[in-house]
Design a protein around this motif. Structure first.
Motif, mmCIF file in Angstrom:
data_model
loop_
_atom_site.group_PDB
_atom_site.id
_atom_site.type_symbol
_atom_site.label_atom_id
_atom_site.label_comp_id
_atom_site.label_asym_id
_atom_site.label_seq_id
_atom_site.Cartn_x
_atom_site.Cartn_y
_atom_site.Cartn_z
ATOM 1 N N ASP A 141 53.743 64.540 48.265
ATOM 2 C CA ASP A 141 53.716 65.091 49.527
ATOM 3 C C ASP A 141 54.286 66.148 49.936
ATOM 4 O O ASP A 141 54.069 67.006 50.714
ATOM 5 N N ASN A 142 55.456 66.475 49.218
ATOM 6 C CA ASN A 142 56.343 67.630 49.638
ATOM 7 C C ASN A 142 55.679 68.805 48.922
ATOM 8 O O ASN A 142 56.469 69.670 47.979
ATOM 9 N N SER B 24 55.153 72.022 50.092
ATOM 10 C CA SER B 24 55.956 73.286 50.363
ATOM 11 C C SER B 24 57.265 73.333 49.372
ATOM 12 O O SER B 24 57.422 74.558 48.770
ATOM 13 N N THR B 25 57.784 72.376 49.118
ATOM 14 C CA THR B 25 59.052 72.382 48.258
ATOM 15 C C THR B 25 58.845 72.524 46.827
ATOM 16 O O THR B 25 59.321 73.572 46.254
ATOM 17 N N VAL C 186 51.879 74.531 56.648
ATOM 18 C CA VAL C 186 52.314 75.046 55.257
ATOM 19 C C VAL C 186 51.447 76.110 54.827
ATOM 20 O O VAL C 186 51.892 77.061 54.254
ATOM 21 N N TRP D 184 53.001 59.832 57.941
ATOM 22 C CA TRP D 184 51.882 60.520 58.312
ATOM 23 C C TRP D 184 50.679 59.775 58.975
ATOM 24 O O TRP D 184 50.090 60.292 59.843
ATOM 25 N N ALA E 55 56.134 72.587 58.119
ATOM 26 C CA ALA E 55 56.281 71.385 57.346
ATOM 27 C C ALA E 55 57.578 70.548 57.471
ATOM 28 O O ALA E 55 57.537 69.118 57.564
ATOM 29 N N ALA E 56 58.728 71.259 58.151
ATOM 30 C CA ALA E 56 59.981 70.513 58.207
ATOM 31 C C ALA E 56 59.804 69.382 59.630
ATOM 32 O O ALA E 56 60.498 68.708 59.618
ATOM 33 N N THR F 52 57.251 66.339 56.022
ATOM 34 C CA THR F 52 58.011 66.212 55.039
ATOM 35 C C THR F 52 58.586 64.794 55.394
ATOM 36 O O THR F 52 58.973 64.145 56.361
ATOM 37 N N LYS F 53 58.678 64.006 54.184
ATOM 38 C CA LYS F 53 59.220 62.542 54.226
ATOM 39 C C LYS F 53 60.638 62.822 54.730
ATOM 40 O O LYS F 53 61.476 63.511 54.276
ATOM 41 N N TRP G 270 57.427 62.499 61.053
ATOM 42 C CA TRP G 270 57.284 61.373 60.180
ATOM 43 C C TRP G 270 58.434 60.411 60.372
ATOM 44 O O TRP G 270 58.104 59.159 60.675
#
Length: 440
Positions: A78-79, A81-82, A104, A200, A399-400, A404-405, A410
């Motif tokens: 899921d992340n 972007s990172t 993103v 999500w 995304a932040a 993001t989990k 979220w």
């Protein structure tokens, strides 16, 4: 009466008359057919795993057969972007990324990571897509993203057997849905399986309620943070959602059970071998899991009704999607651009459409490409919604905040599921997180 029969309108009629606007023309081929990319390997990164990854691989294999280019898919989790940022910094950038969030995509473009899509790709988009999809794939009027896979996120999936046993019909309003849920509960099953372990899914619940209650203009304003999350309409939507979350009769396992249930698990609780609930709210992709993992016949022992309007308002139409982007630092970015061009064609979409668990925003894909009546109905419904579709709000956010989990929307909605007693405090926390993310 099941709603799918009312959705097969417009495009199916036009196809009978021979029109091409909804997919009646010959498929437009993209890329070459002469093995011109032999010897190159296109690396593709995306969130998909399991059956989604397997079905996308069939699309990639078709591209290989057409062009000669090999492909390698890497699942990011899921992340996105990172993971992609780390790969770029490490000199191991993929050529193409399937980006699941507008926020993103915008982040990647503004960091200078993306190659603008070619004129050939843009021509395919103009010919086959409603303008809303080009809008969400663009940053500062430059097209960076091609929406290959769409989601219809205003669908509630149910077991016809469970509703029949409870003596209820698919509901038309939100209040009727809760009443039907209580009847299902009285008959021996919980009403809803909620995938609270995946934040999500909770944003999707909120967005449908908020869009119906507040309307599209406020939805757009909140999505771009021109309206604060402390607005009364947000508190009202959270209050409505909280009434569902705190009702143990409606949620399988209560809030604790929901927080320990991921998305595939929520589908299993309705369509698995030992059902625990009668309904699960999520997008059209529920059908793919129900079919592939649990052998359900879509339209017979797994069906859907549209997410109903709340408080007498219009029913919402929320969508989402995965956009193919080309990274500037990819070793084979030109071959990657040819892959994106291929993905823009109905030919590519038809490969996955026949497998299930997939919708294409490409109106040049014939509805007959879908393998069952229910999926065909959701696809036609999404195409007919056209410019009225509202994109998943959390996917439009940085995304932040929205993607993001363990942080942002979220986490805060998971906290709200755990204790829905103070909607206003949750709205305050959401605004604080949003303000920081948008400022960054």
């Amino acid at each position: 009466m099941r709603p799918r029969s009312t959705l097969l309108t417009g495009c199916t009629v036009l196809l009978t008359l021979g029109a091409t606007a909804c997919g009646g023309g010959e498929p437009v081929s993209a890329g070459g057919g002469d093995q011109s990319l032999s010897g190159q390997t296109v690396t593709v990164a995306g969130v998909w795993s399991g059956s989604e990854q397997e079905n996308f691989q069939k699309v990639l294999d078709a591209f290989t057969e057409k062009t000669g280019a090999k492909t390698q898919f890497v699942s990011t989790g899921d992340n996105v972007s990172t993971v992609i940022g780390s790969k770029i910094e490490g000199g191991d950038a993929p050529d193409v990324v399937m980006v699941p969030q507008v926020g993103v995509l915008q982040q990647f473009a503004r960091k200078g990571w993306l190659q603008p899509l070619s004129k050939e790709v843009e021509s395919e988009v103009d010919a086959g897509y409603a303008g809303v999809w080009k809008k969400y794939g663009s940053v500062d009027d430059t097209l960076y993203g091609l929406y290959f896979k769409a989601a219809h996120k205003s669908t509630v999936w149910y077991s016809p057997q469970a509703l029949d046993q409870a003596g209820v019909e698919p509901p038309k309003t939100y209040d009727e849905m809760l009443e039907a849920g209580r009847a299902v509960s009285d008959s021996g099953l919980a009403a809803f399986a909620v995938a609270g372990q995946d934040g999500w899914t909770l944003t999707d619940w909120f967005e449908n309620i908020y869009l119906s209650q507040a309307g599209p203009e406020k939805y757009d304003a909140l999505a771009t943070h021109k309206l604060k999350w402390t607005d009364a309409g947000v508190v009202k939507a959270l209050t409505t959602l909280g009434e569902l979350f705190k009702d143990r009769q409606l949620i399988a396992g209560g809030s604790k059970g929901a927080l320990n249930t991921d998305f595939p698990g929520s589908v299993e609780k309705v369509f698995g071998p030992e059902p625990q609930a009668g309904m699960v709210y999520e997008g059209d992709f529920v059908a793919g899991v129900a079919k592939d993992q649990f052998g359900r016949n879509i339209g017979e022992d797994a069906d859907f009704f549209p997410f109903p309007g709340v408080d007498g308002n219009k029913a919402p139409v929320v969508s989402g999607g995965d956009a193919a982007v080309v990274l500037k630092d990819g070793e084979h970015r030109d071959a990657g651009m040819e892959l994106v061009r291929y993905l823009a064609s109905p030919e590519a979409a038809a490969v996955w459409a026949g497998e299930g668990g997939f919708l294409s925003p490409n109106r040049n894909l014939k509805p007959s490409a879908y393998g069952d009546e229910v999926t065909r109905a959701t696809a036609v419904s999404l195409i007919e919604a056209g410019e009225a579709v509202r994109f998943d709000m959390s996917d439009q956010a940085p995304a932040a905040f929205g993607g993001t989990k363990g942080v942002g929307e979220w986490k805060l909605l998971q906290d709200f599921l755990r204790d829905p007693s103070d909607p206003r405090a949750t709205a305050d926390a959401l605004e604080s997180a949003a303000a920081k993310a948008y400022q960054d």
